[in-house]
Scaffold this motif. Structure first.
Motif, PDB file in Angstrom:
ATOM      1  N   UNK A   1       0.391  -1.343   0.328  1.00 41.59           N
ATOM      2  CA  UNK A   1       0.418   0.069   0.137  1.00 41.59           C
ATOM      3  C   UNK A   1       1.023   1.187   0.167  1.00 41.59           C
ATOM      4  N   UNK A   2       1.863   1.346   0.327  1.00 44.65           N
ATOM      5  CA  UNK A   2       3.358   2.274   0.631  1.00 44.65           C
ATOM      6  C   UNK A   2       3.285   2.717  -0.927  1.00 44.65           C
ATOM      7  N   UNK A   3       3.929   1.585  -1.754  1.00 43.45           N
ATOM      8  CA  UNK A   3       4.266   2.145  -2.406  1.00 43.45           C
ATOM      9  C   UNK A   3       3.546   3.107  -3.367  1.00 43.45           C
ATOM     10  N   UNK A   4       2.316   3.150  -3.308  1.00 45.91           N
ATOM     11  CA  UNK A   4       1.645   3.617  -4.247  1.00 45.91           C
ATOM     12  C   UNK A   4       0.419   5.414  -3.603  1.00 45.91           C
ATOM     13  N   UNK A   5       1.248   5.027  -1.922  1.00 51.20           N
ATOM     14  CA  UNK A   5       0.556   5.965  -1.021  1.00 51.20           C
ATOM     15  C   UNK A   5       1.009   7.319  -1.471  1.00 51.20           C
ATOM     16  N   UNK A   6      -0.378   8.340  -2.063  1.00 51.01           N
ATOM     17  CA  UNK A   6       0.475  10.025  -1.862  1.00 51.01           C
ATOM     18  C   UNK A   6      -0.591  10.420  -0.317  1.00 51.01           C
ATOM     19  N   UNK A   7      -0.047  11.245   0.491  1.00 44.40           N
ATOM     20  CA  UNK A   7      -0.890  11.847   0.998  1.00 44.40           C
ATOM     21  C   UNK A   7      -1.898  13.273   0.543  1.00 44.40           C
ATOM     22  N   UNK A   8      -2.270  13.388   1.525  1.00 44.25           N
ATOM     23  CA  UNK A   8      -3.685  14.933   1.049  1.00 44.25           C
ATOM     24  C   UNK A   8      -3.061  15.778   0.137  1.00 44.25           C
ATOM     25  N   UNK A   9      -3.768  16.603  -0.568  1.00 44.46           N
ATOM     26  CA  UNK A   9      -2.878  17.779  -1.637  1.00 44.46           C
ATOM     27  C   UNK A   9      -4.179  18.127  -1.597  1.00 44.46           C
ATOM     28  N   UNK A  10      -4.348  19.557  -1.820  1.00 42.69           N
ATOM     29  CA  UNK A  10      -4.646  20.839  -2.223  1.00 42.69           C
ATOM     30  C   UNK A  10      -4.915  21.095  -4.252  1.00 42.69           C
ATOM     31  N   UNK A  11      -6.166  21.064  -4.741  1.00 44.51           N
ATOM     32  CA  UNK A  11      -5.831  21.341  -6.774  1.00 44.51           C
ATOM     33  C   UNK A  11      -7.528  21.890  -6.757  1.00 44.51           C
ATOM     34  N   UNK A  12      -6.909  22.332  -7.596  1.00 41.26           N
ATOM     35  CA  UNK A  12      -8.380  22.246  -8.423  1.00 41.26           C
ATOM     36  C   UNK A  12      -8.652  21.644  -9.621  1.00 41.26           C
ATOM     37  N   UNK A  13      -9.601  21.779 -10.643  1.00 44.06           N
ATOM     38  CA  UNK A  13      -9.847  20.951 -11.373  1.00 44.06           C
ATOM     39  C   UNK A  13     -11.409  21.404 -12.168  1.00 44.06           C
ATOM     40  N   UNK A  14     -10.584  21.355 -13.662  1.00 47.36           N
ATOM     41  CA  UNK A  14     -12.202  22.007 -14.072  1.00 47.36           C
ATOM     42  C   UNK A  14     -12.539  20.549 -15.322  1.00 47.36           C
ATOM     43  N   UNK A  15     -13.930  20.358 -15.693  1.00 51.55           N
ATOM     44  CA  UNK A  15     -13.712  18.915 -15.968  1.00 51.55           C
ATOM     45  C   UNK A  15     -15.410  20.011 -17.468  1.00 51.55           C
ATOM     46  N   UNK A  16     -14.621  19.292 -18.317  1.00 44.48           N
ATOM     47  CA  UNK A  16     -14.789  20.246 -19.925  1.00 44.48           C
ATOM     48  C   UNK A  16     -16.433  19.264 -20.302  1.00 44.48           C
ATOM     49  N   UNK A  17     -16.860  19.660 -20.742  1.00 46.64           N
ATOM     50  CA  UNK A  17     -17.938  18.553 -21.876  1.00 46.64           C
ATOM     51  C   UNK A  17     -17.659  18.051 -23.188  1.00 46.64           C
ATOM     52  N   UNK A  18     -16.142  18.991 -23.961  1.00 51.01           N
ATOM     53  CA  UNK A  18     -15.667  17.641 -24.186  1.00 51.01           C
ATOM     54  C   UNK A  18     -14.043  17.954 -24.314  1.00 51.01           C
ATOM     55  N   UNK A  19     -13.640  17.134 -25.850  1.00 50.98           N
ATOM     56  CA  UNK A  19     -11.898  17.701 -25.854  1.00 50.98           C
ATOM     57  C   UNK A  19     -11.868  19.038 -26.190  1.00 50.98           C
ATOM     58  N   UNK A  20     -12.686  18.970 -27.218  1.00 48.33           N
ATOM     59  CA  UNK A  20     -12.467  20.367 -27.656  1.00 48.33           C
ATOM     60  C   UNK A  20     -12.590  21.448 -27.038  1.00 48.33           C
ATOM     61  N   UNK A  21     -13.903  21.078 -26.254  1.00 47.97           N
ATOM     62  CA  UNK A  21     -13.361  22.426 -25.210  1.00 47.97           C
ATOM     63  C   UNK A  21     -13.356  22.720 -24.187  1.00 47.97           C
ATOM     64  N   UNK A  22     -12.272  21.119 -23.712  1.00 47.02           N
ATOM     65  CA  UNK A  22     -11.215  21.212 -22.747  1.00 47.02           C
ATOM     66  C   UNK A  22      -9.858  21.563 -23.749  1.00 47.02           C
ATOM     67  N   UNK A  23      -9.608  21.727 -24.721  1.00 44.45           N
ATOM     68  CA  UNK A  23      -8.207  22.137 -25.692  1.00 44.45           C
ATOM     69  C   UNK A  23      -8.255  23.559 -25.783  1.00 44.45           C
ATOM     70  N   UNK A  24      -9.358  24.012 -25.979  1.00 47.90           N
ATOM     71  CA  UNK A  24     -10.180  25.876 -25.611  1.00 47.90           C
ATOM     72  C   UNK A  24      -9.959  26.332 -24.444  1.00 47.90           C
ATOM     73  N   UNK A  25     -10.124  25.297 -23.294  1.00 48.57           N
ATOM     74  CA  UNK A  25      -9.689  26.164 -22.383  1.00 48.57           C
ATOM     75  C   UNK A  25      -8.664  25.887 -21.447  1.00 48.57           C
ATOM     76  N   UNK A  26      -7.680  24.992 -21.819  1.00 51.37           N
ATOM     77  CA  UNK A  26      -6.210  24.545 -21.610  1.00 51.37           C
ATOM     78  C   UNK A  26      -5.455  25.674 -21.919  1.00 51.37           C
ATOM     79  N   UNK A  27      -5.799  26.015 -23.700  1.00 47.98           N
ATOM     80  CA  UNK A  27      -5.322  27.229 -24.594  1.00 47.98           C
ATOM     81  C   UNK A  27      -5.557  28.929 -23.429  1.00 47.98           C
TER      82      UNK A  27
END
Length: 337
Positions: free
Chosen positions: A135-161
């Motif tokens: 279990x230790x080998x793949x363990x990573x403690x808690x992080x704080x992040x932000x995520x964006x879920x896009x409705x399509x791949x094209x939208x995701x690429x536009x948001x990334x730009x």
């Protein structure tokens, strides 16, 4: 990240069983010129269906585990599971509940059985030091992040730009993210390696980022719906697990337990043991094979044990005196009984 509710198919076969058990098997469902269809006719046909065979098998297993471990499940746990499902599905919850043939009461009864099943599996879990190290080998403690879920791949690429052009991640998340759970807070979320709040592909990408870094577009596929989603993640606050495994022993034990409880071989072995302990007997020949997988697992396990004992006895007889070999054989026979 809403997930479709996991509801048992309570409708068709439950009606059949209730009709058959209520003493009204001769009740007419439909009549026509030259004939009629009764509840008994319906039952005899319905029980041949593979879906209903599986449903009866699940009913037996859940009932066995509820009888053995139901007292370990509290009303508070059931209410929590119910509210989590309701919150996850939002406005579609009542519709899905109804379409699956449940009321609030019967769905909570189903949830209690599910939790009792988990308690039963947990009762058989044995975590070793080797399990903790794995279990230790793949363990990573808690992080704080932000995520964006896009409705399509094209939208995701536009948001990334937009982000690459120094766009504000939190602002864009509020405007364009399809993830209703995090959208209002600018995509902010906390998770660790064992969290289920984000897809595994998103976690893997996030753990490779340094504070302030933004990932490329990440594609994920839901294993149950086969639907592909697209994410972008920004790391806000990461941390290294370091070298002190004992510091996270509680988390590692939980990971090791979950790993065992989701292992198909382990689950089948536990079910086989509990079915044998409950002395389950199939009375209707139409269902005589519905537990064969689990009974075979149990029989195979016993056969392997007997085979091991036999080999040990043979080895002992070749190295010890005739009297000791006889004693060993007797002991082996007694053990087998």
């Amino acid at each position: 990240m809403k997930k479709k509710i996991l509801l048992a198919a309570a409708g068709l076969f439950s009606v059949v069983v209730l009709g058959a058990c209520s003493g009204s098997s001769s009740q007419e469902i439909a009549t026509m010129k030259g004939g009629k269809i009764t509840v008994e006719d319906f039952y005899n046909e319905a029980k041949k269906e593979q879906t209903n065979q599986s449903l009866v098998r699940n009913m037996i297993i859940y009932k066995v585990f509820e009888n053995a471990y139901g007292d370990k499940v509290t009303d508070k746990q059931v209410d929590k599971a119910y509210n989590e499902q309701k919150e996850s599905l939002g406005d579609s919850f009542d519709t899905q509940l109804k379409s699956a043939g449940y009321t609030t009461k019967t769905f909570k009864e189903y949830l209690k059985q599910s939790l009792a099943f988990q308690e039963g599996l947990k009762a058989h879990v044995k975590v070793t030091d080797k399990d903790l190290k794995t279990a230790w080998e793949s363990f990573h403690p808690e992080v704080t992040a932000r995520i964006i879920q896009a409705s399509s791949e094209d939208d995701a690429k536009a948001i990334k730009k937009q982000l690459d052009d120094k766009g504000d991640f939190a602002k864009i998340a509020k405007e364009k993210s399809q993830d209703s759970t995090t959208k209002a807070d600018g995509g902010k979320i906390k998770f660790s390696s064992q969290s289920s709040s984000v897809p595994s592909e998103v976690k893997e990408a996030a753990f490779k980022l340094k504070n302030g870094e933004v990932s490329d577009v990440i594609s994920t596929t839901d294993s149950s719906t086969y639907q592909t989603s697209y994410y972008i993640v920004k790391m806000e606050k990461t941390s290294s697990k370091g070298n002190d495994m004992d510091k996270y022993k509680k988390e590692l034990k939980k990971i090791a337990e979950d790993t065992q409880m989701t292992d198909q071989t382990f689950t089948s072995e536990v079910i086989a043991k509990e079915l044998k302990k409950a002395n389950v007997k199939i009375k209707d020949d139409s269902f005589e094979n519905i537990l064969s997988d689990f009974l075979t697992t149990n029989s195979s396990s016993s056969a392997a044990t007997n085979s091991s004992s036999s080999k040990k006895a043979t080895s002992t007889s070749s190295t010890e005196s005739s009297t000791e070999a006889t004693d060993s054989s007797t002991a082996s026979t007694d053990s087998s009984k």
